[in-house]
Write a protein that holds these residues in place. Structure first.
Motif, PDB file in Angstrom:
ATOM      1  N   GLY A   1       0.828  -1.205   0.000  1.00  0.00           N
ATOM      2  CA  GLY A   1       0.000   0.000   0.000  1.00  0.00           C
ATOM      3  C   GLY A   1       0.855   1.245   0.000  1.00  0.00           C
ATOM      4  O   GLY A   1       2.001   1.221   0.448  1.00  0.00           O
ATOM      5  N   VAL A   2       0.281   2.323  -0.516  1.00  0.00           N
ATOM      6  CA  VAL A   2       0.981   3.593  -0.561  1.00  0.00           C
ATOM      7  C   VAL A   2       0.044   4.688  -0.065  1.00  0.00           C
ATOM      8  O   VAL A   2      -1.181   4.544  -0.134  1.00  0.00           O
ATOM      9  N   ALA A   3       0.621   5.757   0.441  1.00  0.00           N
ATOM     10  CA  ALA A   3      -0.152   6.950   0.789  1.00  0.00           C
ATOM     11  C   ALA A   3       0.752   8.163   0.692  1.00  0.00           C
ATOM     12  O   ALA A   3       1.962   8.062   0.946  1.00  0.00           O
ATOM     13  N   SER A   4       0.169   9.281   0.322  1.00  0.00           N
ATOM     14  CA  SER A   4       0.902  10.543   0.361  1.00  0.00           C
ATOM     15  C   SER A   4       0.934  11.058   1.796  1.00  0.00           C
ATOM     16  O   SER A   4       0.104  10.675   2.624  1.00  0.00           O
ATOM     17  N   ALA A   5       1.880  11.955   2.051  1.00  0.00           N
ATOM     18  CA  ALA A   5       1.928  12.634   3.345  1.00  0.00           C
ATOM     19  C   ALA A   5       2.068  14.131   3.108  1.00  0.00           C
ATOM     20  O   ALA A   5       2.773  14.561   2.193  1.00  0.00           O
ATOM     21  N   ILE A   6       1.367  14.894   3.913  1.00  0.00           N
ATOM     22  CA  ILE A   6       1.467  16.360   3.840  1.00  0.00           C
ATOM     23  C   ILE A   6       1.285  16.903   5.249  1.00  0.00           C
ATOM     24  O   ILE A   6       0.477  16.388   6.024  1.00  0.00           O
TER      25      ILE A   6
ATOM     26  N   ALA B   1       5.900  10.348   1.212  1.00  0.00           N
ATOM     27  CA  ALA B   1       5.140   9.196   0.715  1.00  0.00           C
ATOM     28  C   ALA B   1       5.485   7.993   1.584  1.00  0.00           C
ATOM     29  O   ALA B   1       6.647   7.799   1.949  1.00  0.00           O
ATOM     30  N   HIS B   2       4.456   7.247   1.938  1.00  0.00           N
ATOM     31  CA  HIS B   2       4.634   6.065   2.783  1.00  0.00           C
ATOM     32  C   HIS B   2       4.332   4.797   1.993  1.00  0.00           C
ATOM     33  O   HIS B   2       3.337   4.739   1.259  1.00  0.00           O
ATOM     34  N   PHE B   3       5.192   3.815   2.155  1.00  0.00           N
ATOM     35  CA  PHE B   3       5.023   2.520   1.498  1.00  0.00           C
ATOM     36  C   PHE B   3       5.016   1.430   2.563  1.00  0.00           C
ATOM     37  O   PHE B   3       5.865   1.437   3.461  1.00  0.00           O
TER      38      PHE B   3
ATOM     39  N   MET C   1       8.378  -1.329   5.737  1.00  0.00           N
ATOM     40  CA  MET C   1       7.885   0.051   5.735  1.00  0.00           C
ATOM     41  C   MET C   1       8.970   0.968   5.186  1.00  0.00           C
ATOM     42  O   MET C   1      10.140   0.832   5.535  1.00  0.00           O
ATOM     43  N   LEU C   2       8.546   1.908   4.367  1.00  0.00           N
ATOM     44  CA  LEU C   2       9.463   2.919   3.848  1.00  0.00           C
ATOM     45  C   LEU C   2       8.756   4.266   3.866  1.00  0.00           C
ATOM     46  O   LEU C   2       7.597   4.369   3.444  1.00  0.00           O
ATOM     47  N   ALA C   3       9.438   5.272   4.339  1.00  0.00           N
ATOM     48  CA  ALA C   3       8.943   6.645   4.230  1.00  0.00           C
ATOM     49  C   ALA C   3       9.948   7.452   3.413  1.00  0.00           C
ATOM     50  O   ALA C   3      11.159   7.321   3.618  1.00  0.00           O
ATOM     51  N   VAL C   4       9.440   8.239   2.488  1.00  0.00           N
ATOM     52  CA  VAL C   4      10.285   9.173   1.740  1.00  0.00           C
ATOM     53  C   VAL C   4       9.772  10.569   2.053  1.00  0.00           C
ATOM     54  O   VAL C   4       8.580  10.845   1.892  1.00  0.00           O
ATOM     55  N   CYS C   5      10.667  11.428   2.534  1.00  0.00           N
ATOM     56  CA  CYS C   5      10.235  12.748   3.007  1.00  0.00           C
ATOM     57  C   CYS C   5      10.986  13.859   2.284  1.00  0.00           C
ATOM     58  O   CYS C   5      12.194  13.757   2.073  1.00  0.00           O
ATOM     59  N   ALA C   6      10.264  14.899   1.941  1.00  0.00           N
ATOM     60  CA  ALA C   6      10.868  16.120   1.406  1.00  0.00           C
ATOM     61  C   ALA C   6      10.450  17.234   2.345  1.00  0.00           C
ATOM     62  O   ALA C   6       9.305  17.702   2.302  1.00  0.00           O
TER      63      ALA C   6
ATOM     64  N   GLY D   1      -0.609   9.684   6.896  1.00  0.00           N
ATOM     65  CA  GLY D   1      -0.744   8.768   5.758  1.00  0.00           C
ATOM     66  C   GLY D   1      -0.362   7.334   6.065  1.00  0.00           C
ATOM     67  O   GLY D   1      -0.729   6.423   5.319  1.00  0.00           O
ATOM     68  N   VAL D   2       0.382   7.111   7.160  1.00  0.00           N
ATOM     69  CA  VAL D   2       0.878   5.762   7.441  1.00  0.00           C
ATOM     70  C   VAL D   2      -0.275   4.762   7.593  1.00  0.00           C
ATOM     71  O   VAL D   2      -0.269   3.682   6.995  1.00  0.00           O
ATOM     72  N   ALA D   3      -1.265   5.138   8.400  1.00  0.00           N
ATOM     73  CA  ALA D   3      -2.351   4.204   8.671  1.00  0.00           C
ATOM     74  C   ALA D   3      -3.090   3.847   7.379  1.00  0.00           C
ATOM     75  O   ALA D   3      -3.481   2.695   7.161  1.00  0.00           O
ATOM     76  N   ALA D   4      -3.246   4.838   6.491  1.00  0.00           N
ATOM     77  CA  ALA D   4      -3.919   4.564   5.221  1.00  0.00           C
ATOM     78  C   ALA D   4      -3.073   3.642   4.352  1.00  0.00           C
ATOM     79  O   ALA D   4      -3.611   2.756   3.672  1.00  0.00           O
ATOM     80  N   ALA D   5      -1.755   3.829   4.376  1.00  0.00           N
ATOM     81  CA  ALA D   5      -0.883   2.945   3.592  1.00  0.00           C
ATOM     82  C   ALA D   5      -1.011   1.509   4.090  1.00  0.00           C
ATOM     83  O   ALA D   5      -1.030   0.563   3.295  1.00  0.00           O
ATOM     84  N   VAL D   6      -1.133   1.331   5.417  1.00  0.00           N
ATOM     85  CA  VAL D   6      -1.337  -0.007   5.984  1.00  0.00           C
ATOM     86  C   VAL D   6      -2.687  -0.551   5.516  1.00  0.00           C
ATOM     87  O   VAL D   6      -2.794  -1.694   5.049  1.00  0.00           O
ATOM     88  N   ALA D   7      -3.714   0.285   5.612  1.00  0.00           N
ATOM     89  CA  ALA D   7      -5.066  -0.143   5.211  1.00  0.00           C
ATOM     90  C   ALA D   7      -5.084  -0.533   3.733  1.00  0.00           C
ATOM     91  O   ALA D   7      -5.701  -1.540   3.346  1.00  0.00           O
ATOM     92  N   ASN D   8      -4.405   0.251   2.911  1.00  0.00           N
ATOM     93  CA  ASN D   8      -4.381  -0.031   1.475  1.00  0.00           C
ATOM     94  C   ASN D   8      -3.606  -1.311   1.175  1.00  0.00           C
ATOM     95  O   ASN D   8      -3.953  -2.058   0.254  1.00  0.00           O
TER      96      ASN D   8
END
Lengths: 732, 215
Positions: free
Chosen positions: A433-438, A588-590, A607-612, A697-704
């Motif tokens: 699963g993936v999710a954006s983060a803001i 972005a969370h994977f 789990m992977l997080a990419v942050c800008a 976004g993490v929880a949504a990435a898990v859900a997805n």
């Protein structure tokens, strides 16, 4: 120093100390148990008595009588605080419920009394002898049933752009779904604790507070005393996450109890009390509607949010991220608030964004499926470099697409099966699963003091706090870079209320704001040194422990040979930069999960997080903030929920056995990548923050990922077995 | 080291023995309390002498029988490195090593530890003279706020000793053969130590380094 225009080139850009993964400067104290937390400060004041809080046994109603006779007779008891002898209690600007009930009870486990005794055991035993008679009133404890009566708050206006209703109605592809997030508990490892001591009309508190300036604003109001008679010390904080932002009940109760007892009182809320006694993240119900064209472009996005709280208290504004996240001409965001009689809801790590993105980012996954598109592609199609709500408001930096690209590559997203339930390893169904983060990259005016002594040691003082974020370390790095010295020649002192005022540890503002304050103070120190040594302006640099000017190299300490140089400056963040630029941190969370085909057990495998997020001042401590947030996100996805007794109005699972946070066995090795970025519009150090971004976004990435593994969609957090087991694919 | 040694004094024996203790009051039904409240409430707490060794130093204390080992350390000996996170055995912040075995010091009464050898975080190492596990936590940033950290470190040290002694866990494939070092084993065995800051991934790296393997 005023911050009104983008930062130019400055000493921080040298990146000799800043940007390096230094170990925490206070780390040796923490790993040896030598860092003193609030309750542990035996040496600060003699004769500390012990306070034990008695919590209300009703959620709403009135105290008819309190019988203290037995408790008073118990061994060791010095005094008992109740509303009767507390004197008038006022209200601060942050927490709305009173720290002490009586005669009205505003929420369950609101303090009714504090028993002060010579020992902890005596105080606890006597507290069990306090007899309270209540007149219990009916209350409203269930958001779903109170939702119909929820109203708009003036502080949270509707945000409407274009014509959402028409655009949604006519969109070729439509998603309309309701998501729910539960009440969550901060559950910092250190229970709220304070030692309070009166010295005449002056009050000293050794406490655990994230933002001292707010605590210094609020506690005097609660105690109805002048601010300048109060001093607080909070150098080490055993976790906060928003649960200790201002002065909480422990501080007021310790101060009041110390007054009635006539001696210093130390007091910690017990774990079982603090969940209902203090604050939590309020539950939400969120309806998300997205209308899209066949190419995936969003034509209409509507986000309606319902939440609840005590009257006038905090609002969990889940729609906060929606206006900034994805493009789309027609937009609607609303929040309605019900009055609930539960314990008070307040800010918890990434308020707004965290619960909001738990919904929005599942919705995007669902939209991708409706469109037959890859979930990353849907997000890329709707990326934008200008504020979706205002084309004249560009993002200062926005590398969401880069985060998604880099993450996709690194995580091996191409191995994800587009069809849910299609990948199986033995008994396990595997999904990604993936999710954006803001998360808003905000700042608040902050000040610091800088001292230089004859040994060349630079000491920084600010009332900034370190709740585990790494503030001590990044501020030391900032000062070292500015003054051209090593970390060993910098001392950072935090968390005293008589130090210059900073933002504190709140809202992901700390790193940018407080490092900016240290930048300002050190800039002034550099100027002062140059003036005192009569060095020509424009030809002075600070390198390798020396002042370098006109070919001369003067040891830094020489400048203070005649006496310590002390300067102070405040970095004032003007409205100019936020007005000109939309300022957000992105990520972005994977997540990869395995779901047991027979039992439904969920394991998070990768789990992977990419942050800008602008300049990363210390990649080691920043990474730790992100992995910690990812861990909290796993809890939010799979287990964290305060269960409400809707008859009696309290959170039933008010301890760490019933409220299940993630433990070692739940968390795999976690990876974090920081995208190269500096954002000169935020602060002179060009940094944003990451502590909350890492959660969003993490929880949504898990859900997805669970959906991708099983084909079962759960829109009601946390995703527990009982919500999906009956829908798992048939076991072959 | 005998990891499965029985304690010399059981908790039950102490509670029954200290019958005048007001801690018992809370366990007595309200009706019984109503019958005879004043004698219980007004009684002086029973004190007992106890002697044990903490970090190599003999400590002789006279303590309320209700005092936990955790509070004896934090309040009486003023060794505050051992933390109180929940006071009921749910979080592990109070983990110390007693006669080589890691325990939750909040769940045991101080007077049960006559003659015991207790090691706290202060006994493992000090600033400038860190225990390898403390150094590994520092290097791998196995902490953030630092509050659960002493418990994590004591637990990790005790846990590795259990692994070495062949004590099986829930995830051990064959208890008859005994455990092998693995991430699954260390994650399982460390799960009684909660870190709300979420430093688990880093803590596991620190533990793996001390154990001499890659995480």
């Amino acid at each position: 120093m005023k911050f009104q225009t983008p930062a130019g080139k400055n000493p921080i850009d040298r990146m000799k100390v800043v940007g390096k993964p230094h170990d925490r400067v206070e780390g040796p104290l923490k790993v040896t148990g030598a860092a003193p937390y609030a309750y542990e400060r035996h040496s600060v004041i003699a004769n500390q008595a012990y306070g034990e809080v008695v919590g209300a046994a009703i959620a709403k109603g009135r105290i008819i009588s309190i019988d203290l006779a037995e408790a008073r007779r118990a061994a060791g008891v010095i005094a008992i605080l109740t509303a009767e002898n507390a004197g008038g209690i006022g209200r601060g600007d942050f927490i709305f419920a009173s720290p002490l009930a009586g005669p009205l009870v505003e929420h369950y486990h609101q303090a009714v009394a504090v028993v002060v005794a010579e020992s902890l055991e005596q105080a606890r035993a006597a507290a069990a002898l306090v007899r309270v008679d209540y007149d219990r009133a009916d209350g409203v404890y269930d958001l779903s049933s109170a939702k119909a009566g929820a109203t708009k708050r003036a502080s949270v206006p509707d945000a409407a752009i274009g014509d959402f209703a028409t655009a949604f109605a006519t969109a070729p592809v439509k998603l309309d779904a309701v998501y729910t997030t539960p009440d969550q508990s901060h559950m910092a490892m250190e229970p709220h604790a304070t030692i309070a001591a009166w010295d005449g009309d002056r009050l000293n508190l050794w406490t655990s507070v994230q933002a001292l300036d707010w605590a210094m604003r609020d506690l005097p109001k609660i105690l109805k005393m002048p601010r300048d008679k109060v001093h607080m010390s909070s150098p080490y904080i055993g976790g906060g996450f928003g649960g200790k932002i201002s002065s909480m009940s422990d501080a007021a109760l310790a101060a009041l109890a110390a007054r009635v007892a006539g001696c210093p009182v130390k007091l910690a809320l017990t774990r079982t009390l603090l969940v209902n006694n203090t604050v939590h993240r309020p539950a939400t119900i969120q309806r998300v509607r997205i209308g899209a064209a066949r190419d995936g472009k969003i034509l209409a996005i509507g986000h309606e949010n319902w939440t609840g709280n005590l009257p006038d208290a905090f609002v969990e504004q889940s729609t906060v991220p929606t206006p900034s996240l994805y493009a789309g001409a027609n937009r609607l965001a609303t929040t309605r608030v019900a009055v609930l009689d539960l314990p008070e809801g307040s800010s918890m790590r990434a308020p707004g964004e965290a619960p909001g993105m738990m919904a929005i980012e599942i919705a995007m996954d669902e939209l991708a499926e409706l469109l037959g598109m890859d979930p990353i592609q849907v997000r890329l199609v709707n990326d934008t470099q200008v504020d979706p709500s205002d084309p004249n408001h560009p993002f200062s930096t926005r590398q969401l697409a880069e985060c998604l690209h880099v993450g996709s590559e690194r995580f091996g997203w191409s191995k994800r099966a587009a069809k849910p339930g299609a990948r199986r390893e033995g008994q396990w169904l595997i999904g990604m699963g993936v999710a954006s983060a803001i998360r808003g990259a905000r700042t608040r005016t902050s000040a610091a003091r800088a001292r230089l002594d004859a040994k060349g040691i630079v000491t920084i003082e600010t009332d900034m706090t370190d709740i585990g974020t790494g503030a001590y370390t990044i501020l030391a790095q900032t000062a070292a870079e500015m003054m051209g010295i090593g970390l060993d020649d910098v001392v950072v002192k935090l968390g005293e209320s008589d130090y210059p005022v900073s933002v504190g540890s709140i809202g992901q503002r700390g790193a940018a704001s407080a490092s900016g304050a240290v930048f300002a103070a050190c800039t002034k120190l550099r100027q002062t040194i140059a003036q005192q040594l009569s060095l020509p302006e424009g030809d002075v640099d600070f390198v390798d422990g020396h002042i370098v000017s006109g070919g001369r190299r003067i040891p830094l300490g020489k400048a203070a040979a005649a006496g310590e140089i002390v300067v102070e400056d405040v970095l004032e963040f003007g409205p100019e930069m936020p007005k000109k630029y939309a300022q957000q941190a992105f990520g972005a969370h994977f997540v990869e999960v395995a779901v047991h085909a027979s039992t439904g057990e969920i394991r998070v495998r990768r789990m992977l997080a990419v942050c800008a997020a602008g300049r990363i001042l210390n990649p080691k401590t920043a990474r730790s903030q992100v992995i910690g947030a990812m861990t909290m996100g796993v809890g939010a996805a799979l287990s964290e929920e305060l269960a409400i007794d809707t008859r009696f109005g309290y959170f039933v699972n008010h301890d760490l056995a019933g409220y299940e946070v993630a433990v070692h066995a739940d968390i795999p090795h976690q990876e974090v990548i920081f995208i190269d970025e500096v954002d000169p519009t935020i602060t002179p150090t060009k940094a944003k923050g990451v502590g909350e971004l890492g959660l969003v976004g993490v929880a949504a990435a898990v859900a997805n990922a669970i959906y991708n593994a099983t084909g079962v969609r759960v829109r009601d957090y946390p995703i527990r077995l009982d919500k999906f087991m009956d829908r798992l694919p048939a076991v072959a | 080291m005998d990891i499965f040694r029985e304690p010399k004094v059981s908790r039950r024996a102490v509670i029954v023995g200290g019958a005048s203790s007001a801690a018992v009051t809370a366990l007595v039904p309200a009706s019984a309390q109503d019958a005879k409240p004043s004698t219980l409430a007004a009684s002086v707490p029973e004190m007992l002498k106890v002697s044990f060794t903490v970090n190599g130093k003999v400590r002789e204390l006279e303590l309320d029988t209700r005092t936990t080992l955790l509070d004896a350390l934090r309040e009486h000996i003023q060794l505050t490195g051992t933390k109180k996170g929940c006071d009921q055995g749910q979080c592990g912040a109070c983990t110390v090593i007693v006669d080589g075995r890691r325990i939750n010091s909040c769940l045991t009464l101080a007077v049960m530890h006559e003659g015991d050898k207790i090691t706290t975080i202060e006994g493992l190492g000090a600033v400038g003279d860190l225990h390898p596990m403390q150094a590994a936590f520092l290097k791998h940033d196995g902490y953030q706020c630092g509050y659960c950290t002493p418990g994590q470190i004591c637990s990790a040290v005790g846990m590795l000793a259990e692994l070495k002694a062949g004590v099986p866990s829930h995830v051990t494939a064959d208890p008859a053969v005994g455990p092998k070092f693995s991430n699954a084993e260390t994650r399982e065995r460390m799960s009684g130590n909660i870190c709300r800051c979420g430093a688990y991934s880093n803590i596991q790296e620190a533990i793996a380094e001390v154990a001499g393997v890659r995480s």
